[in-house]
Write an enzyme that holds these catalytic residues in place. Structure first.
Site, short mmCIF file in Angstrom:
data_model
loop_
_atom_site.label_atom_id
_atom_site.label_comp_id
_atom_site.label_asym_id
_atom_site.label_seq_id
_atom_site.Cartn_x
_atom_site.Cartn_y
_atom_site.Cartn_z
N SER A 142 0.85 -1.19 0.00
CA SER A 142 0.00 0.00 0.00
C SER A 142 0.88 1.24 0.00
O SER A 142 2.05 1.17 0.41
CB SER A 142 -0.87 0.00 1.27
OG SER A 142 -1.45 1.27 1.49
N TYR A 155 -2.11 -0.93 10.35
CA TYR A 155 -2.04 -1.06 8.89
C TYR A 155 -0.74 -0.44 8.37
O TYR A 155 0.00 -1.06 7.59
CB TYR A 155 -3.25 -0.36 8.27
CG TYR A 155 -3.37 -0.57 6.77
CD1 TYR A 155 -3.78 -1.80 6.26
CD2 TYR A 155 -3.11 0.45 5.88
CE1 TYR A 155 -3.91 -2.00 4.89
CE2 TYR A 155 -3.24 0.27 4.51
CZ TYR A 155 -3.64 -0.96 4.02
OH TYR A 155 -3.76 -1.16 2.67
#
Lengths: 260, 259
Positions: A142, A155
């Site tokens: 990501s 995350y």
């Protein structure tokens, strides 16, 4: 003639969103694909929608569990004789909370899903690929693997860790015919983002899901979210024989968000 | 069906090395391609090799001159009617020396060859791409646009500048259907490398073979890259599927760059 004729791939979290787009793109290029997901009924529907047939199979299980990740890889090799391409794709924002309020349990859930899953899958794949001197490992990371946002520390931390793992592993197997790369998408309106986005928006102090999408989009040069097909196109490229010299690469698909 | 059917591309320095590989790959995917170079005789050999008939066109010009850069872009539009893909590929550096001994001329030459050339062709291409609200700009940078080595500060500085230009321009045209990216290859034994590598090696305190070995040893693959590695990525960036990729500095270096 497809670019992936004769190749066998497995994809964690391959029944929807990015993983699904990868599966469809791999199938279109001639590969055989095993997709994974938690829900057997949803999995059956997904592979039927993707055309079914002998070139696609489903393996049920939660990819944040070691037995499932390793089971997927073993199943793929048993059923189709080998594993050429391992896409460690599943993951997401499991829990939203500032660091000060994050519990150990929530933290560990994030670590298992986004980081340990990738490690378990990579280790098992490499044990198969190293003797064969051939393979492709593609990790869905990501932009948050290079940046950081408040409220989603698990995350952000796990995606950073995944990027490090990719680079380290790429150097370990660089002369063995195996490449290890990560794709770093910007925000994409996947099913997971739609389901966890509202909570993330609150944790990040953005209020609503719409504000969350707008905030991510505003950081991009394109001022809009990315698409799953854009990620799948990069995955296909990385999976081909022609990409043998592309490894350890953190490949952004983020509309110009990342500074480096 | 190619992924670039109907597209028109312009590749500076397209008669050899990386540019030639990109031209070949674009032709294979259905694009029409203008290649550029200084030497018409060399270009004829390239055109013969490409054997692509009316789908390829050569425009002579020295990318170290602004008027030539602009003429290559304008000539692409004049010949094929439009420009969808610009590849600012030409580049290199000569007369290498450590900064303490470096001449103004050597630094200026590298900046013109790598940075100004890229700026000149990009600015000209935007004049066509912005009104048509579509386009792809691909700048051939280098792993040395992200890291640095002693003795080749000309090359390293000018490639860093190209990467900065890429990112800034990407944000300017990001909502206009135009992407701007840089590809950052590791060392490849192109004609330019073979010509300028020995001089660079001396400035770096090694031999040409030592230079190649140094680059290879820093990578994960322990070998040099190849021109086809770059054309693979160029096709992806140029295709419709590359619409969401912009402002990126894509490492094509066998795992060398730390980021």
């Amino acid at each position: 003639m497809g670019k992936l004729d004769g190749k066998v791939a497995c994809i964690t979290g391959g029944t929807r969103s990015i993983g699904r787009a990868m599966a469809e793109a791999f199938l279109a290029e001639g590969a055989t694909v095993v997709v994974n997901g938690r829900d057997a009924a949803k999995g059956a529907v997904a592979i039927a929608e993707m055309g079914g047939g002998p070139n696609i199979a489903f393996y049920a299980g939660d990819s944040s569990k070691q037995s499932v990740v390793e089971g997927l890889i073993d199943f793929t090799i048993e059923k189709f004789g080998k594993l050429d391409i391992c896409c460690l794709n599943s993951g997401g924002v499991n829990m939203t909370a500032p660091v000060a309020q994050m519990s150990d349990e929530e933290w560990n859930l994030e670590i298992d899903w986004n980081l340990n899953h990738v490690f378990w899958g990579m280790r098992r794949s490499l044990q198969h690929m190293i003797p064969r001197q051939s393979g492709r490992i593609i990790v869905t990371s990501s932009v948050e693997g290079k940046l950081g946002k408040p409220g989603i520390p698990g995350y952000v931390a796990t995606k950073h860790a995944v990027n490090g793992l990719v680079k380290s592993a790429a150097h370990e197997v660089g002369t063995l015919g195996i490449t290890v790369n990560a794709i770093l998408p910007g925000i994409i309106e996947t099913d997971i983002v739609r389901s966890t986005g509202p909570d993330s928006a609150v944790a990040m102090g953005l209020g609503t899901y719409e504000n969350l999408i707008a905030a991510f989009s505003s950081e991009a040069a394109t001022k809009k979210p990315n698409k799953v097909e854009e990620v799948a196109a990069v995955a296909v490229m990385m999976a081909t024989d022609a990409a043998r010299n592309i490894t350890g690469c953190l490949f952004p698909v983020d509309g110009g968000t990342l500074p480096y | 069906m190619g992924s670039l059917d109907g597209k028109v591309a312009c590749v500076t320095g397209g008669t050899r090395g990386i540019g030639l590989a990109i031209a070949k790959a674009f032709l294979d995917e259905g694009a029409k391609v203008v290649i550029n170079g200084r030497d018409k005789a060399k270009a004829q050999r390239t055109l013969d090799e490409l054997n692509a008939g009316a789908n390829v066109h050569f425009i002579a010009g020295d990318v170290k001159k602004r008027e030539d850069c602009e003429a290559v872009v304008d000539g692409t539009v004049a010949h094929f009617g439009r420009i969808d893909i610009l590849v600012a590929n030409a580049g290199g550096a000569a007369n290498h020396a450590p900064v303490a001994d470096l001449t103004d001329e050597a630094m200026e030459d590298a900046l013109v060859w790598n940075f100004w050339h890229t700026f000149w062709v990009m600015r000209r291409a935007f004049k066509y791409m912005i009104p048509q609200q579509s386009g792809r700009v691909i700048n051939v940078s280098s792993v040395d646009g992200k890291v640095g080595k002693p003795g080749i500060s000309t090359y390293v500085s000018s490639k860093h500048a190209v990467n900065g230009l890429t990112k800034s321009a990407a944000h300017e045209v990001g909502t206009l259907g135009i992407t701007v990216n840089a590809v950052c290859p590791g060392a490849i034994e192109t004609d330019v490398m073979m010509a300028e590598g020995p001089g660079a090696a001396v400035a770096m305190g090694t031999t040409y073979e030592g230079l190649l070995e140094m680059f290879a040893s820093e990578s994960a693959i322990k070998r040099l890259n190849e021109v086809e590695d770059v054309s693979l990525i160029a096709v992806l960036l140029a295709s419709d599927a590359g619409a969401g990729i912009t402002g990126s500095l894509i490492s094509i270096d066998g795992g060398t760059s730390p980021y």
